[in-house]
Design an enzyme around this catalytic site. Structure first.
Site, PDB file in Angstrom:
ATOM      1  N   HIS A   1     -23.250  15.045   1.918  1.00 28.73           N
ATOM      2  CA  HIS A   1     -23.098  15.539   0.549  1.00 28.73           C
ATOM      3  C   HIS A   1     -22.038  16.630   0.510  1.00 28.73           C
ATOM      4  O   HIS A   1     -22.053  17.507   1.365  1.00 28.73           O
ATOM      5  CB  HIS A   1     -24.421  16.109   0.043  1.00 28.73           C
TER       6      HIS A   1
ATOM      7  N   GLU B   1      -2.068 -14.901 -17.601  1.00 27.18           N
ATOM      8  CA  GLU B   1      -3.010 -15.549 -16.683  1.00 27.18           C
ATOM      9  C   GLU B   1      -3.448 -16.883 -17.289  1.00 27.18           C
ATOM     10  O   GLU B   1      -3.826 -16.948 -18.453  1.00 27.18           O
ATOM     11  CB  GLU B   1      -4.212 -14.623 -16.451  1.00 27.18           C
TER      12      GLU B   1
ATOM     13  N   GLY C   1       0.073 -14.496 -13.412  1.00 30.48           N
ATOM     14  CA  GLY C   1      -1.088 -14.515 -12.518  1.00 30.48           C
ATOM     15  C   GLY C   1      -1.739 -13.146 -12.425  1.00 30.48           C
ATOM     16  O   GLY C   1      -1.087 -12.185 -12.003  1.00 30.48           O
TER      17      GLY C   1
ATOM     18  N   ALA D   1      -5.498 -10.525   5.734  1.00 31.80           N
ATOM     19  CA  ALA D   1      -5.029 -10.147   7.068  1.00 31.80           C
ATOM     20  C   ALA D   1      -6.193 -10.014   8.051  1.00 31.80           C
ATOM     21  O   ALA D   1      -6.105 -10.470   9.191  1.00 31.80           O
ATOM     22  CB  ALA D   1      -4.264  -8.828   6.978  1.00 31.80           C
TER      23      ALA D   1
ATOM     24  N   VAL E   1      -4.648 -10.884  -7.119  1.00 31.99           N
ATOM     25  CA  VAL E   1      -4.562  -9.645  -6.344  1.00 31.99           C
ATOM     26  C   VAL E   1      -3.147  -9.053  -6.375  1.00 31.99           C
ATOM     27  O   VAL E   1      -2.961  -7.860  -6.606  1.00 31.99           O
ATOM     28  CB  VAL E   1      -5.009  -9.905  -4.888  1.00 31.99           C
TER      29      VAL E   1
ATOM     30  N   LYS F   1       0.837  -1.214   0.000  1.00 30.71           N
ATOM     31  CA  LYS F   1       0.000   0.000   0.000  1.00 30.71           C
ATOM     32  C   LYS F   1       0.865   1.255   0.000  1.00 30.71           C
ATOM     33  O   LYS F   1       0.494   2.284  -0.574  1.00 30.71           O
ATOM     34  CB  LYS F   1      -0.957  -0.001   1.192  1.00 30.71           C
TER      35      LYS F   1
HETATM   36  P1  FAD Z   1       1.742 -14.086   8.186  1.00 31.77           P
HETATM   37  O1  FAD Z   1       1.440 -12.649   8.067  1.00 31.77           O
HETATM   38  O2  FAD Z   1       2.382 -14.778   7.038  1.00 31.77           O
HETATM   39  O3  FAD Z   1       2.657 -14.243   9.485  1.00 31.77           O
HETATM   40  C1  FAD Z   1       3.200 -15.442   9.869  1.00 31.77           C
HETATM   41  C2  FAD Z   1       4.428 -15.179  10.695  1.00 31.77           C
HETATM   42  O4  FAD Z   1       4.851 -16.398  11.296  1.00 31.77           O
HETATM   43  C3  FAD Z   1       5.615 -14.658   9.901  1.00 31.77           C
HETATM   44  O5  FAD Z   1       6.219 -13.595  10.576  1.00 31.77           O
HETATM   45  C4  FAD Z   1       6.581 -15.857   9.858  1.00 31.77           C
HETATM   46  O6  FAD Z   1       7.935 -15.486   9.799  1.00 31.77           O
HETATM   47  C5  FAD Z   1       6.263 -16.507  11.182  1.00 31.77           C
HETATM   48  N1  FAD Z   1       6.607 -17.923  11.254  1.00 31.77           N
HETATM   49  C6  FAD Z   1       6.293 -18.913  10.380  1.00 31.77           C
HETATM   50  N2  FAD Z   1       6.726 -20.112  10.842  1.00 31.77           N
HETATM   51  C7  FAD Z   1       7.321 -19.856  12.042  1.00 31.77           C
HETATM   52  C8  FAD Z   1       7.940 -20.683  13.007  1.00 31.77           C
HETATM   53  N3  FAD Z   1       8.012 -21.989  12.865  1.00 31.77           N
HETATM   54  N4  FAD Z   1       8.446 -20.065  14.106  1.00 31.77           N
HETATM   55  C9  FAD Z   1       8.371 -18.724  14.292  1.00 31.77           C
HETATM   56  N5  FAD Z   1       7.781 -17.910  13.405  1.00 31.77           N
HETATM   57  C10 FAD Z   1       7.255 -18.474  12.299  1.00 31.77           C
HETATM   58  N6  FAD Z   1      -4.250  -9.077   2.991  1.00 31.77           N
HETATM   59  C11 FAD Z   1      -5.165  -8.124   3.221  1.00 31.77           C
HETATM   60  O7  FAD Z   1      -6.126  -8.375   3.966  1.00 31.77           O
HETATM   61  N7  FAD Z   1      -5.044  -6.878   2.677  1.00 31.77           N
HETATM   62  C12 FAD Z   1      -4.021  -6.553   1.856  1.00 31.77           C
HETATM   63  O8  FAD Z   1      -3.939  -5.424   1.379  1.00 31.77           O
HETATM   64  C13 FAD Z   1      -3.054  -7.539   1.579  1.00 31.77           C
HETATM   65  N8  FAD Z   1      -2.009  -7.263   0.784  1.00 31.77           N
HETATM   66  C14 FAD Z   1      -1.073  -8.234   0.548  1.00 31.77           C
HETATM   67  C15 FAD Z   1      -0.034  -7.935  -0.318  1.00 31.77           C
HETATM   68  C16 FAD Z   1       0.926  -8.890  -0.598  1.00 31.77           C
HETATM   69  C17 FAD Z   1       2.054  -8.555  -1.534  1.00 31.77           C
HETATM   70  C18 FAD Z   1       0.851 -10.164   0.034  1.00 31.77           C
HETATM   71  C19 FAD Z   1       1.905 -11.201  -0.206  1.00 31.77           C
HETATM   72  C20 FAD Z   1      -0.182 -10.467   0.893  1.00 31.77           C
HETATM   73  C21 FAD Z   1      -1.167  -9.505   1.139  1.00 31.77           C
HETATM   74  N9  FAD Z   1      -2.248  -9.776   1.973  1.00 31.77           N
HETATM   75  C22 FAD Z   1      -3.200  -8.820   2.189  1.00 31.77           C
HETATM   76  C23 FAD Z   1      -2.402 -11.074   2.645  1.00 31.77           C
HETATM   77  C24 FAD Z   1      -1.914 -10.977   4.092  1.00 31.77           C
HETATM   78  O9  FAD Z   1      -0.571 -10.549   4.103  1.00 31.77           O
HETATM   79  C25 FAD Z   1      -2.047 -12.334   4.781  1.00 31.77           C
HETATM   80  O10 FAD Z   1      -3.352 -12.823   4.641  1.00 31.77           O
HETATM   81  C26 FAD Z   1      -1.710 -12.195   6.254  1.00 31.77           C
HETATM   82  O11 FAD Z   1      -0.393 -11.725   6.434  1.00 31.77           O
HETATM   83  C27 FAD Z   1      -1.858 -13.547   6.956  1.00 31.77           C
HETATM   84  O12 FAD Z   1      -1.555 -13.387   8.311  1.00 31.77           O
HETATM   85  P2  FAD Z   1      -0.970 -14.589   9.163  1.00 31.77           P
HETATM   86  O13 FAD Z   1      -0.809 -14.054  10.551  1.00 31.77           O
HETATM   87  O14 FAD Z   1      -1.802 -15.788   8.978  1.00 31.77           O
HETATM   88  O15 FAD Z   1       0.438 -14.941   8.538  1.00 31.77           O
HETATM   89  P1  NAI Z   2      -4.326 -15.065  -6.318  1.00 26.00           P
HETATM   90  O1  NAI Z   2      -4.932 -16.338  -5.907  1.00 26.00           O
HETATM   91  O2  NAI Z   2      -5.030 -13.790  -6.007  1.00 26.00           O
HETATM   92  O3  NAI Z   2      -4.114 -15.065  -7.902  1.00 26.00           O
HETATM   93  C1  NAI Z   2      -3.334 -16.022  -8.546  1.00 26.00           C
HETATM   94  C2  NAI Z   2      -3.644 -15.977 -10.021  1.00 26.00           C
HETATM   95  O4  NAI Z   2      -2.655 -16.737 -10.683  1.00 26.00           O
HETATM   96  C3  NAI Z   2      -5.000 -16.595 -10.369  1.00 26.00           C
HETATM   97  O5  NAI Z   2      -5.689 -15.742 -11.234  1.00 26.00           O
HETATM   98  C4  NAI Z   2      -4.618 -17.905 -11.010  1.00 26.00           C
HETATM   99  O6  NAI Z   2      -5.553 -18.350 -11.982  1.00 26.00           O
HETATM  100  C5  NAI Z   2      -3.279 -17.556 -11.644  1.00 26.00           C
HETATM  101  N1  NAI Z   2      -2.405 -18.699 -11.889  1.00 26.00           N
HETATM  102  C6  NAI Z   2      -2.198 -19.784 -11.096  1.00 26.00           C
HETATM  103  N2  NAI Z   2      -1.282 -20.616 -11.652  1.00 26.00           N
HETATM  104  C7  NAI Z   2      -0.904 -20.023 -12.821  1.00 26.00           C
HETATM  105  C8  NAI Z   2       0.020 -20.372 -13.835  1.00 26.00           C
HETATM  106  N3  NAI Z   2       0.739 -21.492 -13.755  1.00 26.00           N
HETATM  107  N4  NAI Z   2       0.172 -19.543 -14.890  1.00 26.00           N
HETATM  108  C9  NAI Z   2      -0.537 -18.399 -14.965  1.00 26.00           C
HETATM  109  N5  NAI Z   2      -1.442 -18.009 -14.042  1.00 26.00           N
HETATM  110  C10 NAI Z   2      -1.612 -18.811 -12.972  1.00 26.00           C
HETATM  111  O7  NAI Z   2      -2.851 -15.092  -5.726  1.00 26.00           O
HETATM  112  P2  NAI Z   2      -1.758 -13.962  -5.528  1.00 26.00           P
HETATM  113  O8  NAI Z   2      -2.003 -12.811  -6.430  1.00 26.00           O
HETATM  114  O9  NAI Z   2      -0.464 -14.673  -5.556  1.00 26.00           O
HETATM  115  O10 NAI Z   2      -2.045 -13.485  -4.054  1.00 26.00           O
HETATM  116  C11 NAI Z   2      -2.055 -14.428  -2.990  1.00 26.00           C
HETATM  117  C12 NAI Z   2      -3.029 -14.033  -1.953  1.00 26.00           C
HETATM  118  O11 NAI Z   2      -2.533 -12.933  -1.204  1.00 26.00           O
HETATM  119  C13 NAI Z   2      -4.358 -13.542  -2.500  1.00 26.00           C
HETATM  120  O12 NAI Z   2      -5.228 -14.593  -2.805  1.00 26.00           O
HETATM  121  C14 NAI Z   2      -4.882 -12.742  -1.353  1.00 26.00           C
HETATM  122  O13 NAI Z   2      -5.507 -13.608  -0.462  1.00 26.00           O
HETATM  123  C15 NAI Z   2      -3.627 -12.176  -0.731  1.00 26.00           C
HETATM  124  N6  NAI Z   2      -3.492 -10.778  -1.134  1.00 26.00           N
HETATM  125  C16 NAI Z   2      -4.465  -9.903  -0.764  1.00 26.00           C
HETATM  126  C17 NAI Z   2      -4.403  -8.591  -1.133  1.00 26.00           C
HETATM  127  C18 NAI Z   2      -5.504  -7.685  -0.761  1.00 26.00           C
HETATM  128  O14 NAI Z   2      -6.315  -8.054   0.070  1.00 26.00           O
HETATM  129  N7  NAI Z   2      -5.573  -6.482  -1.321  1.00 26.00           N
HETATM  130  C19 NAI Z   2      -3.272  -8.058  -1.905  1.00 26.00           C
HETATM  131  C20 NAI Z   2      -2.324  -9.080  -2.289  1.00 26.00           C
HETATM  132  C21 NAI Z   2      -2.436 -10.371  -1.875  1.00 26.00           C
END
Ligand code: FAD
Ligand code: NAI
Length: 475
Positions: A454, A213, A190, A330, A193, A58
């Site tokens: 508004h 995709e 892909g 999250a 998101v 973000k």
């Molecule tokens: P995580 O956030 O993955 O945290 C797990 C933690 O556990 C990590 O710190 C890891 O190091 C630690 N850990 C793992 N194994 C061990 C172990 N054995 N011992 C000690 N520590 C360990 N979601 C949204 O809702 N809004 C968004 O805008 C959004 N944007 C995203 C953008 C990107 C690029 C990505 C990749 C994800 C995004 N997500 C978003 C998804 C979101 O980040 C995850 O759904 C969320 O972080 C999951 O939370 P969690 O606590 O389950 O795991």
């Molecule tokens: P995603 O599940 O959102 O999208 C993956 C895409 O890749 C799908 O459209 C799928 O059909 C495609 N795909 C899969 N295998 C493929 C292949 N071999 N070749 C080409 N396309 C292929 O997964 P992404 O973008 O990796 O994000 C992971 C998760 O992280 C999301 O599902 C979401 O839960 C979380 N996230 C949430 C955000 C938010 O809330 N704003 C922002 C970023 C991530």
């Protein structure tokens, strides 16, 4: 000697750190273990979300949107700029400091709530007499014991077979958030998101972005009308999409990556790009957790098996967030963390999975809650739809951001809101009203009868609710 706690939480992402804080608020003696390291080797709690997910993405979306506006929208406001430049190092540095503020904030919250934080990897050692022993391997080795364990180990990016992440040319979300200079060409595998958010960041900064995709259509989880409108907007902005792409090989060179693929017509093509982001979904983290030591069950995809209440197959072992079934979001992880802490305390923590909102932070933003029109059709639910375009909203016109609409889906008989779908400015904020309304089982008419400020974008929400009854006032 093992240190004794009531609750051990493994992982300090949004699922884990929130579970730890809530459990401490409920009077438990709580330990939280997390292994994430900052660039100095110190603790960086917050998980994927804080370090390489929600927060840094973000931050970069905001910076790149400012740049995009300065280059393309300021002129119509009468603001002239010459010699517009982007300092990528500074932008990435700002992102890093936003991340650090969040890491520090969580450490402060642990202190405030008297959660004992352990920096290192947590692994199950054994279970005996109703207690679990968990080791922590970090700068020092520790042994912790508790009756309850909450596993919140999160997820990691899934790699394409034969194309491991090197974070130099083939990037996961981690590398995608710290590219040192704007690449001339960027490939994204892909169109989910991450692909859309990261593709938007680097496109706004000047990269030529191509998204491959596998599926034949765009954003299958979103409402079809929303997906269509968003695709039109993204294509107009210059993102290039290839649907139905079947990737056969990824080859890394010194200065580029070449992807061999077949398009939807079966034609063999190649895409050569400076950098390639692979965003094809994520896999649960259980490596190093040693689930075998206690017999913790995983499903066929490697996620921890849980029931609707986040109970695993083991008594008093719970799992939440990305490490278990359900959307990888999250706020879903946080809600599960709170609910588990409350269940441990004998309360009735509850997560309504039907009311978890989705947001994609592109421009236009995409947000929804509840069921899509195609889901309602498939389920044979009789519904009414109402839609209102931002083009007819005064605030959107003043902002200069009139793409998209708000769409309401309501039960044909009872008028109860079944889904709200938004594509347009600040959809991420607007969706909250819909979540509240649905949580209180509101009807579309309830929203239509509420006074909305508004001029505000939220008037589009009210008007879409009015549209369900075919009585919009401004369209
Ligand atoms: P995580 O956030 O993955 O945290 C797990 C933690 O556990 C990590 O710190 C890891 O190091 C630690 N850990 C793992 N194994 C061990 C172990 N054995 N011992 C000690 N520590 C360990 N979601 C949204 O809702 N809004 C968004 O805008 C959004 N944007 C995203 C953008 C990107 C690029 C990505 C990749 C994800 C995004 N997500 C978003 C998804 C979101 O980040 C995850 O759904 C969320 O972080 C999951 O939370 P969690 O606590 O389950 O795991
Ligand atoms: P995603 O599940 O959102 O999208 C993956 C895409 O890749 C799908 O459209 C799928 O059909 C495609 N795909 C899969 N295998 C493929 C292949 N071999 N070749 C080409 N396309 C292929 O997964 P992404 O973008 O990796 O994000 C992971 C998760 O992280 C999301 O599902 C979401 O839960 C979380 N996230 C949430 C955000 C938010 O809330 N704003 C922002 C970023 C991530």
């Amino acid at each position: 000697m093992s240190k004794i706690f009531d609750v051990i939480v493994i992982g300090a992402g949004p699922g884990g750190y929130i579970a730890a804080i809530r459990a401490a608020q409920l009077g438990f003696n709580v330990a939280c273990i997390d292994e994430w390291k900052n660039d100095k080797g110190g603790p960086a709690p917050g998980g994927t979300c804080t370090n390489v997910g929600c927060i840094p993405s973000k931050a970069l979306l905001q910076s790149s949107e400012h740049f995009d506006h300065a280059g393309h929208q300021f002129a119509e406001h009468g603001i002239g700029l010459s010699n517009l430049k982007i300092d990528v190092a500074k932008m990435v540095g700002r992102k890093d400091s936003v991340v650090k503020q969040n890491n520090d904030g969580i450490l402060y919250l642990f202190k405030k709530n008297k959660v004992s934080f352990f920096h290192g990897r947590g692994a199950f050692v054994n279970a005996a007499d109703g207690l679990y022993e968990v080791s922590v391997t970090g700068a020092v080795k520790e042994s912790l014991t508790a009756k309850h364990v909450v596993v919140a180990t999160g997820s990691s990016a899934r790699a394409l077979p034969g194309a491991a992440f090197d974070e130099e040319r083939i990037l996961s979300n981690d590398g995608a958030l710290r590219i040192a200079a704007v690449p001339k060409t960027l490939g994204v595998i892909g169109s989910g998101v991450i692909g859309l958010e990261m593709g938007s960041v680097w496109r706004r900064l000047g990269a030529e972005v191509t998204i491959l995709e596998a599926l034949p259509n765009f954003l299958g989880a979103a409402d079809e009308g929303v997906a269509k409108e968003a695709l039109k907007a993204f294509t107009k902005q210059g993102l290039r999409f290839e649907f139905g792409a079947k990737i056969s090989e990824v080859k890394t060179g010194k200065k580029s990556v070449t992807v061999a693929y077949a398009n939807a017509k079966g034609e063999a093509l190649t895409l050569e790009v400076e950098r390639l982001i692979v965003s094809i979904g994520r896999v649960a983290n259980t490596v190093g957790l040693n689930p075998e030591a206690v017999g913790l069950q995983l499903d066929e995809r490697g996620a921890i098996t849980v029931d609707a209440d986040c109970k695993t197959n083991l008594p008093n072992v719970w799992a939440v967030g990305d490490a278990v079934r359900g959307p990888m979001l999250a706020h879903k992880a946080e809600e599960e963390g709170v609910a588990v802490a409350e269940r441990i305390a004998g309360q009735h923590g509850h997560v309504d999975f039907n009311l978890v909102p989705w947001v994609i932070y592109t421009s236009p933003e995409i947000a929804w809650v509840g069921r899509t029109e195609q889901q309602l059709k498939a389920e044979g639910v009789a519904y009414k739809a109402g839609q209102f375009p931002f083009l007819a909203n005064g605030r959107a016109r003043a902002l200069g951001d009139t793409t998209g609409f708000v769409k309401f889906l309501a039960d044909a008989k009872t008028d109860e809101i079944l889904g709200v779908h938004i594509v347009g400015p600040m959809a991420s904020e607007l969706v909250a009203e819909a979540v509240v309304a649905m949580a209180f089982k509101a009807s579309a008419e309830d929203i239509a009868r509420i006074c909305h400020a508004h001029p505000s974008l939220s008037e589009a929400t009210k008007e879409a609710a009015l549209a369900v009854d075919k009585r919009t006032l401004n369209f």
